[in-house]
Scaffold this motif. Structure first.
Motif, PDB file in Angstrom:
ATOM      1  N   SER A 190       0.822  -1.200   0.000  1.00 32.56           N
ATOM      2  CA  SER A 190       0.000   0.000   0.000  1.00 32.56           C
ATOM      3  C   SER A 190       0.861   1.258   0.000  1.00 32.56           C
ATOM      4  N   TYR A 191       1.894   1.275   0.836  1.00 32.39           N
ATOM      5  CA  TYR A 191       2.709   2.486   0.924  1.00 32.39           C
ATOM      6  C   TYR A 191       3.403   2.784  -0.393  1.00 32.39           C
ATOM      7  N   ARG A 192       3.963   1.766  -1.017  1.00 36.16           N
ATOM      8  CA  ARG A 192       4.692   2.054  -2.255  1.00 36.16           C
ATOM      9  C   ARG A 192       3.750   2.515  -3.366  1.00 36.16           C
ATOM     10  N   ASP A 193       2.470   2.084  -3.332  1.00 37.63           N
ATOM     11  CA  ASP A 193       1.518   2.532  -4.347  1.00 37.63           C
ATOM     12  C   ASP A 193       0.957   3.914  -4.040  1.00 37.63           C
ATOM     13  N   ALA A 194       0.960   4.301  -2.754  1.00 39.46           N
ATOM     14  CA  ALA A 194       0.328   5.564  -2.355  1.00 39.46           C
ATOM     15  C   ALA A 194       1.291   6.732  -2.281  1.00 39.46           C
TER      16      ALA A 194
ATOM     17  N   ILE B  31      -2.636  11.534   1.491  1.00 33.72           N
ATOM     18  CA  ILE B  31      -2.133  11.783   2.834  1.00 33.72           C
ATOM     19  C   ILE B  31      -2.917  10.992   3.876  1.00 33.72           C
ATOM     20  N   GLY B  32      -4.201  10.733   3.619  1.00 36.41           N
ATOM     21  CA  GLY B  32      -4.972   9.913   4.552  1.00 36.41           C
ATOM     22  C   GLY B  32      -4.470   8.482   4.600  1.00 36.41           C
ATOM     23  N   ILE B  33      -4.047   7.965   3.455  1.00 34.27           N
ATOM     24  CA  ILE B  33      -3.464   6.618   3.410  1.00 34.27           C
ATOM     25  C   ILE B  33      -2.130   6.609   4.152  1.00 34.27           C
TER      26      ILE B  33
ATOM     27  N   ARG C 152       9.108  12.611   4.785  1.00 33.97           N
ATOM     28  CA  ARG C 152       8.936  12.586   3.337  1.00 33.97           C
ATOM     29  C   ARG C 152       7.610  13.222   2.917  1.00 33.97           C
ATOM     30  N   HIS C 153       6.593  13.094   3.759  1.00 35.04           N
ATOM     31  CA  HIS C 153       5.244  13.489   3.344  1.00 35.04           C
ATOM     32  C   HIS C 153       4.623  14.583   4.186  1.00 35.04           C
ATOM     33  N   ILE C 154       5.338  15.146   5.142  1.00 32.54           N
ATOM     34  CA  ILE C 154       4.707  16.074   6.070  1.00 32.54           C
ATOM     35  C   ILE C 154       4.127  17.289   5.369  1.00 32.54           C
ATOM     36  N   ALA C 155       4.739  17.722   4.275  1.00 32.90           N
ATOM     37  CA  ALA C 155       4.212  18.882   3.544  1.00 32.90           C
ATOM     38  C   ALA C 155       2.841  18.598   2.941  1.00 32.90           C
ATOM     39  N   TRP C 156       2.516  17.321   2.734  1.00 31.08           N
ATOM     40  CA  TRP C 156       1.225  16.970   2.146  1.00 31.08           C
ATOM     41  C   TRP C 156       0.049  17.347   3.045  1.00 31.08           C
ATOM     42  N   ILE C 157       0.303  17.533   4.333  1.00 30.96           N
ATOM     43  CA  ILE C 157      -0.786  17.919   5.231  1.00 30.96           C
ATOM     44  C   ILE C 157      -1.439  19.204   4.732  1.00 30.96           C
ATOM     45  N   ALA C 158      -0.654  20.089   4.149  1.00 33.64           N
ATOM     46  CA  ALA C 158      -1.178  21.370   3.669  1.00 33.64           C
ATOM     47  C   ALA C 158      -1.554  21.339   2.196  1.00 33.64           C
ATOM     48  N   HIS C 159      -1.535  20.140   1.582  1.00 33.82           N
ATOM     49  CA  HIS C 159      -1.737  20.065   0.128  1.00 33.82           C
ATOM     50  C   HIS C 159      -3.131  20.532  -0.297  1.00 33.82           C
TER      51      HIS C 159
ATOM     52  N   ALA D  72      -8.691  14.417   5.958  1.00 31.14           N
ATOM     53  CA  ALA D  72      -7.374  13.800   5.788  1.00 31.14           C
ATOM     54  C   ALA D  72      -6.339  14.500   6.657  1.00 31.14           C
ATOM     55  N   GLN D  73      -6.455  15.826   6.803  1.00 31.94           N
ATOM     56  CA  GLN D  73      -5.535  16.551   7.680  1.00 31.94           C
ATOM     57  C   GLN D  73      -5.665  16.049   9.113  1.00 31.94           C
ATOM     58  N   PHE D  74      -6.901  15.854   9.552  1.00 34.42           N
ATOM     59  CA  PHE D  74      -7.139  15.336  10.905  1.00 34.42           C
ATOM     60  C   PHE D  74      -6.448  13.988  11.089  1.00 34.42           C
ATOM     61  N   SER D  75      -6.645  13.085  10.124  1.00 33.09           N
ATOM     62  CA  SER D  75      -6.048  11.750  10.221  1.00 33.09           C
ATOM     63  C   SER D  75      -4.530  11.831  10.268  1.00 33.09           C
ATOM     64  N   ALA D  76      -3.964  12.683   9.403  1.00 31.86           N
ATOM     65  CA  ALA D  76      -2.505  12.792   9.345  1.00 31.86           C
ATOM     66  C   ALA D  76      -1.940  13.398  10.627  1.00 31.86           C
ATOM     67  N   LEU D  77      -2.609  14.406  11.178  1.00 31.75           N
ATOM     68  CA  LEU D  77      -2.112  15.042  12.391  1.00 31.75           C
ATOM     69  C   LEU D  77      -2.213  14.115  13.593  1.00 31.75           C
TER      70      LEU D  77
END
Length: 945
Positions: free
Chosen positions: A236-240, A247-249, A272-279, A286-291
């Motif tokens: 899943s990670y390599r595909d996402a 970012i939710g995945i 690697r992906h923290i900037a995606w929170i603000a995408h 999705a922001q809630f899930s990531a945070l």
């Protein structure tokens, strides 16, 4: 060219381009031309595509505005702006399915708007006369997402009882969201059944199955299916990881890493992906899930004792609205409360909108995961790089001598010169004059040798008088006089043209009994002759140096170590490499510097490995590694690790080999080595050999991306893709494996690397054949044969490709497969490849049976058995006989079959699996002949094997 034609061309390109920046640029260009020319219908078609693109890339603003624009045009004039303007533009009714979910993802949209869009969707579907399955799914999705659980339960009932239609959500999406709902409501077993259906059925769409597999992680961990969870995580990670809309995945993977002991891996993902929170500012769910996932991960990092670890990227300006202002980088301990607070603030907004505590409860459940732990080993990232503690600064001149020697041996020119200077300064405080003189001569000698090695000959010339004076002060008049006579020749600048001078100096020194000078000159001659390729002359000079040093009462250890090491290197290149081993032992015992000892251990390891003494070779390699780690010789550590890994693999310890290559990667990173990609490729290959295909896929994808970014040659990229395809096949991701191998074949062909092209096409042919796609297999194998014929030196590749093509063709019922096998047989006879000849005759027998030519098949199989026996391949001979017996069985000739099967069993020589198969075949014929007791006994014996 008219604007309409240009727009049509652009939209055709859009339809053939994957979602992303390139596709978006084409859409924007088409819209701009349509607006400028006043062509509203073309603009409508382009904006329909824009909505689809925005939905897939996480651009909610554009999705809503584009959909609203198109809906307005359609409502104003449905005849001019139909719901489906062309075959590829999309469909407004279909796009309606995204709207409730899109509005649900942000508390900025009131609940009434969500319910309103659902009601409007239902009425539009009813007016259009289409099915209600899509509406049922949209209502279920909105109710579940917003925590309206009573509505969700009823909507799920309706969804599961509504007949599917042309507007139904895809099978993957329905199963994915249903499984997530079941898991969230405590029905993990039912959820897992649906996740298995997704995987086993190969269901996929835009963000599936990677979304479903990430949702499945926690249920599988709690069910104790840790290996399955690990496999899902890796896939899943390599595909996402390539789409910021995912970012939710990614959040689910951060949670997985936090509770499985992979906190360092999780931190690497977060960075690697923290900037995606603000995408996507409107996808606050999705922001809630990531945070929340970030808060949990950082808490577990703190628990693991790494709270002071810096979280790179967290201090970017775009994340300040979430975390607040902060001076300098955030540490894990500092960022954790900020992440939790940001998640709570977003959750409060949702709960006020939805009239419940749904996200507050989710946040509490996420916090509670801190106490859950599942041991899932995924080696890779580490918090602390393997950098040894800085060596304590020497406290006296002797210590600086040792430091300067090692730095000089490592080729660290400036640092070696600095160390020598520190040593000379330290001499001022040494009390013993004799010690001071010896140390000064040694330090200046190191400085002189370093300057010569760096080709700084003018500086070396200026240093020479100081070296001569220091030698005289230390009482070494012979060496001082020689330096005065010959200058830098004795300090390392001599070439082959200077050999007569050096030989004459050696003769004089030997005659005068100047042992130290004799050894130094002999070693210089050894080095010069070896560099010139005169190994015999170099060996003679090394022997002379050793003889002189052996008779000297107190030879200088550095000279002894150098003499025996040089002699060992020369012996290793001779006809009896093993004679180097005792020389290396002497070198190791005498050598004062860890650098040179490590070099000797490394050569010793290679020689022992070559002789088959793998355990001793490993011990030597590890000894080299220990020395190189101690002195932080990073690139030498990489070499040591690669050597140990190769030996460990030969010892059938592939996981230990992986661990060594992981260390090699870490040190290549520390060294900022340009060869890092190659080291990581080696790790990926070793992961594959260790059967860790999921980890291999992830790493090899990274390697390939790095090679593309660096503009690596086509053949290098092809090699990586070949391995990647092999790993993907191991993960049973056959479509992805096929794609990797197709691209690899094209790259090999571009590079005219024909053996590589043939090998990868053969693998692709086997894959297709194994999946039952015979026509596709034949097509790629014919291409493999054509590539093999392009290079007259690829006879082996040609034979392999023809052999496989013949087998697949015959299995598919094509008689021309026999011609291909006959060509292989001719090649085998021409090149004396007797085993290959037997093998291809066996393949011919099986092909004849597939063509329903049993008499010929039996005779040919018996010929194959004779050919196998002629080359001592007894078991394959038995296999051919067993096959002949099976053919006779299919013809009802059981008496004859019994004879051949019994002879086959004799040739299996107790090999359990083959004997069991033979006895089962024997039982079949005995039963057919009515000899039931004997048949039962044969089956019993087969089971006991």
């Amino acid at each position: 060219m008219s604007e309409s034609i240009r727009i049509d061309e652009l939209l055709e390109q859009v339809d053939q381009t994957p979602f992303g920046p390139e596709e978006r640029a084409l859409i924007d260009q088409a819209i701009a031309i349509a607006v400028e020319s006043g062509d509203e219908f073309s603009e409508y078609r382009a904006r329909m595509r824009l909505a689809s693109s925005a939905n897939m890339t996480g651009d909610t603003d554009t999705l809503l505005s584009s959909f609203a624009w198109c809906l307005g045009k359609h409502d104003a004039d449905a005849a001019r702006f139909p719901a489906k303007p062309d075959d590829s533009a999309g469909d407004l009714l279909w796009q309606y399915k995204w709207m409730a979910g899109t509005l649900s993802a942000s508390p900025a949209f009131p609940a009434a708007d969500i319910r309103g869009v659902l009601d409007d969707m239902q009425s539009r579907y009813e007016r259009a006369g289409v099915g209600q399955s899509g509406v049922a799914m949209a209502r279920f999705g909105a109710a579940f997402a917003n925590g309206w659980l009573d509505e969700a339960a009823e909507a799920y009932r309706v969804l599961t009882t509504t007949e599917r239609d042309d507007y139904s959500h895809c099978d993957a999406c329905v199963r994915s969201e249903s499984a997530a709902y079941l898991a969230a409501t405590g029905r993990d077993d039912e959820a897992i059944s649906l996740y298995e259906e997704i995987v086993e059925g190969g269901f996929s769409c835009g963000e599936e199955p990677e979304h479903a597999l990430s949702d499945a992680l926690l249920p599988y961990l709690r069910a104790g299916r840790l290996d399955r969870a690990k496999s899902f995580h890796l896939r899943s990670y390599r595909d996402a990881r390539g789409n910021a809309d995912n970012i939710g995945i990614i959040a689910n993977h951060l949670v997985f890493c936090a509770i499985t002991g992979n906190e360092a891996r999780g931190l690497a993902m977060l960075e690697r992906h923290i900037a995606w929170i603000a995408h996507d500012r409107l996808n606050q769910r999705a922001q809630f899930s990531a945070l929340a996932a970030t808060g949990l991960l950082l808490d577990t990092i703190v628990d693991a004792g790494h709270g002071d670890t810096v979280v790179r990227g967290a201090d970017s300006a775009e994340l300040e609205p979430f975390f607040g202002s902060h001076t300098g980088p955030w540490t894990a301990a500092e960022l954790s409360p900020a992440a939790w607070a940001a998640a709570a603030a977003i959750g409060d907004g949702f709960d006020r909108r939805n009239g419940n505590r749904h996200l507050a409860d989710r946040l509490q459940a996420t916090r509670a995961l801190r106490t859950e732990r599942y041991d899932v080993a995924i080696t890779g990232e580490a918090f602390a790089a393997p950098v040894p503690a800085a060596a304590a600064e020497p406290v006296d001149a002797g210590g600086w001598v040792d430091r300067a020697r090692e730095l000089a041996a490592l080729g660290e020119i400036d640092r070696a010169l600095a160390a020598a200077e520190h040593g000379l300064t330290a001499l001022e405080s040494d009390a013993a004059a004799s010690v001071t003189d010896d140390r000064r001569a040694e330090l200046i000698g190191i400085r002189l040798a370093v300057l010569v090695a760096a080709s700084r000959l003018e500086d070396a010339e200026q240093e020479l008088p100081a070296r001569i004076a220091a030698l005289r002060a230390a009482g070494d008049e012979a060496v001082a006089d020689a330096l005065a006579r010959h200058g830098l020749l004795l300090a390392g600048s001599a070439t082959a043209s200077d050999l007569p001078v050096l030989e004459q100096e050696l003769g004089v020194a030997l005659q005068s009994g100047a042992d130290d000078l004799s050894a130094r000159v002999a070693l210089r001659i050894t080095a010069v002759r070896a560099e010139a390729g005169d190994l015999e002359g170099a060996g003679t000079a090394a022997d002379t140096a050793i003889a002189v040093l052996d008779r000297a009462p107190e030879p200088e250890p550095m000279l002894v170590g150098a003499a025996f090491q040089l002699a060992a290197y020369l012996a290793a290149q001779g006809e009896e490499p093993a004679t180097a081993l005792p020389l290396l032992d002497r070198a190791i015992a005498a050598e004062p510097t860890r650098v040179r000892r490590a070099e000797s251990h490394r050569l010793r390891a290679r020689l022992l490995a070559g002789s088959g003494d793998l355990e001793a070779a490993l011990a030597a390699s590890e000894a080299a590694l220990e020395h190189d780690l101690a002195i932080d010789a990073r690139m030498r550590v990489v070499e040591d690790c690669q050597l140990s890994a190769a030996i460990l693999d030969d010892l059938a310890r592939p996981d230990d080999a992986v661990a060594r290559l992981r260390l090699a990667v870490q040190h290549a990173k520390l060294a900022e080595s340009p060869g890092l990609v190659g080291v990581r490729y080696g790790l990926g290959r070793q992961l594959l050999r260790a059967g860790r295909t999921g980890e291999a896929v992830e790493l090899l994808q990274d390697v390939f991306e790095a090679e593309v970014a660096a503009g690596a040659p086509p053949a290098a990229r092809a090699e990586t893709l070949h391995l990647l395809g092999t790993a993907l096949r191991g993960e049973e991701e056959f479509a992805a494996a096929s794609g990797a191998w197709h691209t690899a074949a094209e790259l090999f062909e571009e590079a005219e690397a024909w053996p590589g092209a043939v090998a990868v096409l053969a693998d692709l042919g086997r894959l297709f054949a194994g999946l039952g796609y015979a026509e596709e297999a034949i097509e790629v194998l014919e291409r493999a044969v054509a590539d093999a014929r392009r290079d007259p030196d690829t006879v082996a590749s040609l034979a392999d490709a023809l052999h496989l093509l013949g087998q697949v063709s015959l299995e598919h019922g094509e008689p021309n497969g026999l011609d291909r096998l006959d060509e292989v047989a001719a090649l085998a006879r021409e090149h004396g490849a007797d085993w290959l000849l037997a093998d291809v005759v066996d393949s011919r027998a099986r092909g004849l049976a597939a063509l329903s030519r049993p008499e010929e098949a039996v005779a040919t199989a018996l010929t194959a058995a004779e050919l196998f026996e002629a080359v001592g391949a007894t078991r394959p001979a038995g296999g051919s006989m067993l096959f002949a017996g099976r053919v006779l069985q299919s013809e009802g000739r059981h008496d004859e079959a019994l004879v051949l099967i019994s002879q086959a069993i004799e040739r299996f020589d107790g090999q359990a699996d083959a004997v069991a198969l033979g006895r089962i075949a024997l039982a079949d014929s005995l039963e057919a002949l009515g000899r039931l007791a004997e048949s039962a006994e044969a089956r019993r014996l087969a089971e006991e094997v």
